[in-house]
Design a protein around this motif. Structure first.
Motif: not given
Length: 212
Positions: A26-39, A55-57
Motif C-alpha cells: 500500500i505504501g507507494k510513492k509518486p514518480v515522474v514516469s513508469a513503464n506499464l506492462h500486462k501485469l 492481468v485483470d487488476r
C-alpha cells in the motif's frame, strides 16, 4: 476534466500495525514516469496475490475528489497516495466510469475491469477506520487490465477511447457486489459484460447459485 494528479509505484514493505508486523504494497510513492506492462508497472508489486494484482487488476485508480471528503470526515491530512493506488485522478469518479471503459494514458491503453475491493490495510495504513466508510459509500476506486503496454508520465493526458456499455458504472457494480447481493437481474446482466474481471464473474456466479 480528467487529470492525472499523481502517478505512484512501490514494492511491498513491512509495517508495524498495532504492534504486529505486516507486509503490504500500500505504501507507494509518486514518480515522474513508469513503464506499464500486462501485469503492472515497473517497480510496483503487491503483497497478497490472492486479492491484488494479476492481468485483470494490473492498475489501481483512486479519485482525488474523495480525499477532501475523507479528510474532513476524519479530521486528518491524507498523503498521496493514501489508498495504495497507482493513479490518483480527478474527473473519474466511480459514478462516471463504466465496466469496460478503455482509456489511453501516455502510450498505454488500459481497460476498466472491476471495482476495487478494499481491505483493512487502508485503515491500518492511515490510522483511521476508512474501510467501513469506503465500503458503505462504494467509493472504492477501481482496477484495469492493460490492453497496450507503454509509458505513463505524471503529466500524461487521459483520453476515453471506447465505452462498451452505459448501464453498470463502477458505483452501480460496487453496489451489487457489496450491498445488493440478491439482485438476480443485475447479477445476470453484469455477467454478460465480457470485459468484467474473471474474479468478479466467478463471485457473481457463486452469488447467483446461492440465490437459486
Amino acid at each position: 476534466m480528467r487529470k492525472l494528479i499523481s502517478l505512484n509505484v512501490g514494492e511491498p514493505k513491512e509495517y508495524l500495525f498495532n504492534g504486529k508486523a505486516e507486509k503490504t504494497g500500500i505504501g507507494k510513492k509518486p514518480v515522474v514516469s513508469a513503464n506499464l506492462h500486462k501485469l503492472g508497472f515497473d517497480n510496483d508489486q503487491v503483497a497478497s496475490t490472492e486479492y491484488h494484482g494479476g492481468v485483470d487488476r494490473a492498475v489501481c485508480l483512486y479519485p482525488y475528489e474523495h480525499y477532501e471528503q475523507w479528510e474532513k470526515e476524519f479530521n486528518i491530512k491524507l498523503p498521496l497516495p493514501a489508498f495504495g493506488e497507482n493513479l490518483t485522478t480527478t474527473g473519474m469518479l466511480e459514478k462516471d466510469i463504466y465496466i469496460g471503459d478503455t482509456f489511453e494514458i501516455g502510450t498505454a491503453v488500459i481497460q476498466v475491469t472491476q471495482g476495487r475491493v478494499p481491505c483493512a490495510k487502508i485503515s491500518k495504513f492511515n490510522g483511521v477506520d476508512l474501510l467501513s466508510r469506503i465500503m458503505e459509500s462504494c467509493y472504492t476506486g477501481y482496477l484495469f487490465r492493460v490492453l497496450e503496454e507503454g509509458v505513463i508520465h505524471d503529466d500524461s493526458t487521459i483520453k476515453l477511447v471506447d465505452r462498451v456499455q452505459e448501464k453498470y458504472s463502477i458505483l452501480e457494480a460496487n453496489q451489487i457486489m457489496l450491498h445488493d447481493r440478491k439482485n438476480v437481474e443485475a447479477i445476470e446482466e453484469m455477467l454478460q459484460i465480457k470485459e468484467l474481471a474473471t474474479v468478479w464473474k466467478n463471485t457473481l456466479g457463486n452469488m447467483l447459485e446461492k440465490i437459486k
